[in-house]
Design an enzyme around this catalytic site. Structure first.
Site, PDB file in Angstrom:
ATOM      1  N   ARG A 220     -12.244   2.391  -8.006  1.00 54.40           N
ATOM      2  CA  ARG A 220     -11.383   3.553  -8.306  1.00 54.40           C
ATOM      3  C   ARG A 220     -11.698   4.107  -9.703  1.00 54.40           C
ATOM      4  O   ARG A 220     -12.323   3.430 -10.510  1.00 54.40           O
ATOM      5  CB  ARG A 220      -9.923   3.117  -8.238  1.00 54.40           C
ATOM      6  CG  ARG A 220      -9.557   2.721  -6.830  1.00 54.40           C
ATOM      7  CD  ARG A 220      -8.074   2.556  -6.678  1.00 54.40           C
ATOM      8  NE  ARG A 220      -7.761   2.198  -5.306  1.00 54.40           N
ATOM      9  CZ  ARG A 220      -6.567   2.259  -4.777  1.00 54.40           C
ATOM     10  NH1 ARG A 220      -5.539   2.650  -5.510  1.00 54.40           N
ATOM     11  NH2 ARG A 220      -6.363   1.911  -3.516  1.00 54.40           N
TER      12      ARG A 220
ATOM     13  N   ARG B 246      -1.017   9.405  -9.743  1.00 53.59           N
ATOM     14  CA  ARG B 246      -1.002   8.177  -8.936  1.00 53.59           C
ATOM     15  C   ARG B 246      -0.419   6.992  -9.700  1.00 53.59           C
ATOM     16  O   ARG B 246       0.251   6.134  -9.126  1.00 53.59           O
ATOM     17  CB  ARG B 246      -2.425   7.838  -8.477  1.00 53.59           C
ATOM     18  CG  ARG B 246      -3.013   8.816  -7.474  1.00 53.59           C
ATOM     19  CD  ARG B 246      -4.468   8.452  -7.152  1.00 53.59           C
ATOM     20  NE  ARG B 246      -4.577   7.070  -6.706  1.00 53.59           N
ATOM     21  CZ  ARG B 246      -4.357   6.676  -5.450  1.00 53.59           C
ATOM     22  NH1 ARG B 246      -4.071   7.550  -4.513  1.00 53.59           N
ATOM     23  NH2 ARG B 246      -4.451   5.399  -5.121  1.00 53.59           N
TER      24      ARG B 246
ATOM     25  N   ASN C  44     -11.023  -2.454  -5.217  1.00 52.81           N
ATOM     26  CA  ASN C  44     -10.276  -1.467  -6.007  1.00 52.81           C
ATOM     27  C   ASN C  44     -10.934  -1.171  -7.360  1.00 52.81           C
ATOM     28  O   ASN C  44     -10.583  -0.192  -8.025  1.00 52.81           O
ATOM     29  CB  ASN C  44      -8.822  -1.896  -6.221  1.00 52.81           C
ATOM     30  CG  ASN C  44      -7.957  -1.819  -4.972  1.00 52.81           C
ATOM     31  OD1 ASN C  44      -7.028  -2.602  -4.793  1.00 52.81           O
ATOM     32  ND2 ASN C  44      -8.248  -0.868  -4.093  1.00 52.81           N
TER      33      ASN C  44
ATOM     34  N   ASP D  43       0.828  -1.200   0.000  1.00 49.38           N
ATOM     35  CA  ASP D  43       0.000   0.000   0.000  1.00 49.38           C
ATOM     36  C   ASP D  43       0.869   1.259   0.000  1.00 49.38           C
ATOM     37  O   ASP D  43       1.984   1.255   0.520  1.00 49.38           O
ATOM     38  CB  ASP D  43      -0.909  -0.026   1.238  1.00 49.38           C
ATOM     39  CG  ASP D  43      -2.056   0.967   1.125  1.00 49.38           C
ATOM     40  OD1 ASP D  43      -2.425   1.322  -0.009  1.00 49.38           O
ATOM     41  OD2 ASP D  43      -2.590   1.378   2.171  1.00 49.38           O
ATOM     42  N   GLY D  44       0.326   2.328  -0.587  1.00 51.42           N
ATOM     43  CA  GLY D  44       0.994   3.631  -0.519  1.00 51.42           C
ATOM     44  C   GLY D  44       1.526   4.144  -1.856  1.00 51.42           C
ATOM     45  O   GLY D  44       2.153   5.196  -1.896  1.00 51.42           O
TER      46      GLY D  44
HETATM   47  C1  IPE Z   1      -5.524  -2.652  -0.096  1.00 47.06           C
HETATM   48  O1  IPE Z   1      -5.198  -1.309  -0.216  1.00 47.06           O
HETATM   49  C2  IPE Z   1      -5.406  -3.327  -1.411  1.00 47.06           C
HETATM   50  C3  IPE Z   1      -4.068  -3.399  -1.963  1.00 47.06           C
HETATM   51  C4  IPE Z   1      -2.956  -2.974  -1.414  1.00 47.06           C
HETATM   52  C5  IPE Z   1      -3.990  -4.031  -3.233  1.00 47.06           C
HETATM   53  P1  IPE Z   1      -6.311  -0.166  -0.355  1.00 47.06           P
HETATM   54  O2  IPE Z   1      -5.570   1.100  -0.479  1.00 47.06           O
HETATM   55  O3  IPE Z   1      -7.257  -0.498  -1.436  1.00 47.06           O
HETATM   56  O4  IPE Z   1      -7.062  -0.295   1.037  1.00 47.06           O
HETATM   57  P2  IPE Z   1      -7.870   0.747   1.904  1.00 47.06           P
HETATM   58  O5  IPE Z   1      -8.888   1.373   0.991  1.00 47.06           O
HETATM   59  O6  IPE Z   1      -6.895   1.759   2.407  1.00 47.06           O
HETATM   60  O7  IPE Z   1      -8.457  -0.057   3.012  1.00 47.06           O
HETATM   61  C1  IPE Z   2      -1.637   0.206  -3.294  1.00 54.46           C
HETATM   62  O1  IPE Z   2      -1.429   1.571  -3.327  1.00 54.46           O
HETATM   63  C2  IPE Z   2      -1.849  -0.366  -4.673  1.00 54.46           C
HETATM   64  C3  IPE Z   2      -3.249  -0.691  -4.974  1.00 54.46           C
HETATM   65  C4  IPE Z   2      -4.248  -0.669  -4.141  1.00 54.46           C
HETATM   66  C5  IPE Z   2      -3.525  -1.059  -6.330  1.00 54.46           C
HETATM   67  P1  IPE Z   2      -2.629   2.600  -3.313  1.00 54.46           P
HETATM   68  O2  IPE Z   2      -3.025   2.882  -4.716  1.00 54.46           O
HETATM   69  O3  IPE Z   2      -3.736   2.143  -2.431  1.00 54.46           O
HETATM   70  O4  IPE Z   2      -1.911   3.855  -2.692  1.00 54.46           O
HETATM   71  P2  IPE Z   2      -2.497   4.843  -1.615  1.00 54.46           P
HETATM   72  O5  IPE Z   2      -2.914   4.030  -0.431  1.00 54.46           O
HETATM   73  O6  IPE Z   2      -3.646   5.557  -2.246  1.00 54.46           O
HETATM   74  O7  IPE Z   2      -1.347   5.739  -1.307  1.00 54.46           O
HETATM   75 MG    MG Z   3      -4.132   2.408  -0.434  1.00 56.04          MG
END
Ligand code: IPE
Ligand code: IPE
Ligand code: MG
Length: 225
Positions: free
Chosen positions: A55, A17, A52, A4-5
């Site tokens: 999104r 992003r 996801n 994540d992140g």
């Molecule tokens: C969880 O991250 C899914 C992945 C890392 C693939 P998200 O960013 O989707 O989760 P939430 O929304 O912060 O719970």
């Molecule tokens: C994790 O990173 C990857 C996926 C969920 C696909 P994020 O896209 O959730 O990144 P943040 O949490 O918004 O920073």
């Molecule tokens: Mg995330």
């Protein structure tokens, strides 16, 4: 690992992003190969949750394209490193091209046994529990092991999968976001503030050291007593 992140990593740098996802894919390679060298037997990476899909479409499309490219470029490296890939999660909502790339990579690495790598795409732990339950004969009361095997089977790992020992989430959030809920029953949880693109081999080693120092009691008493 909950990777994540990516989005925040990019936004902090004034980039879109999707740049974070591209950078995150490089971390995947780094961590997979480092885990293999460290002697990890099973590594499951959460790449795309079923939630996801909510999104914006351009981000989803960029991620799907990245998965397909990544599978194509990484499969030879997986073979070199003796790593067997399985993709867990639903496949019926993926494009035919991505499905083919997944099947090709799984087929090509099927004989590798240095490490099992599982990539979770369109994955929801609750969905996999519901699907495993629906395979059960009606009214049957099953042993936990049998149910664990059914979950592994719906996740394309028919030989069974051990419970998670260590769950690492990057990006600073402290939640599971529907990842391996059953399998994490006694997992040690490590939450890193590092955004996934910045997560290094040293961070991985630090998480392993943290894990090693923990006293896993599984409801019993400490061995040290
Ligand atoms: C969880 O991250 C899914 C992945 C890392 C693939 P998200 O960013 O989707 O989760 P939430 O929304 O912060 O719970
Ligand atoms: C994790 O990173 C990857 C996926 C969920 C696909 P994020 O896209 O959730 O990144 P943040 O949490 O918004 O920073
Ligand atoms: Mg995330």
């Amino acid at each position: 690992m909950i990777m994540d992140g990516n989005g925040r990593w990019a936004q902090q740098r004034g980039k879109p992003r999707t740049m974070g996802h591209i950078e995150g894919a490089k971390t995947v390679r780094r961590i997979v190969e480092h885990a293999r060298r460290s002697g990890v037997g099973f590594l499951t990476l959460y790449a795309f949750s079923s939630d996801n899909w909510n999104r914006p479409q351009d981000e989803v499309q960029a991620l799907m394209k990245l998965f397909r490219r990544h599978l194509a470029s990484e499969t030879p490296r997986l073979l070199e490193n003796d790593i067997r890939l399985s993709v867990i999660g639903r496949r019926d909502r993926l494009s035919p091209e991505l499905r083919r790339a997944i099947e090709a990579s799984e087929r090509e690495t099927a004989e590798c046994d240095g490490m099992r790598l599982r990539l979770a795409v369109d994955y929801s732990s609750r969905d996999s529990l519901v699907r495993a339950a629906s395979l059960m004969p009606q009214g049957a009361v099953l042993a936990r092991d049998e149910f664990s095997r059914a979950i592994a089977m719906v996740n394309h790992c028919p030989g069974g999968v051990p419970d998670v020992d260590l769950m690492i989430r990057t990006g600073g959030e402290q939640r599971l976001s529907d990842f391996l809920l059953w399998e994490c029953a006694y997992a040690e949880l490590v939450f890193s503030r590092r955004m996934w693109p910045d997560f290094s081999s040293a961070d991985f080693d630090a998480a392993i050291d943290d894990f090693r120092a923990r006293d896993r009691r599984f409801g019993g008493l400490s061995k040290a007593i």
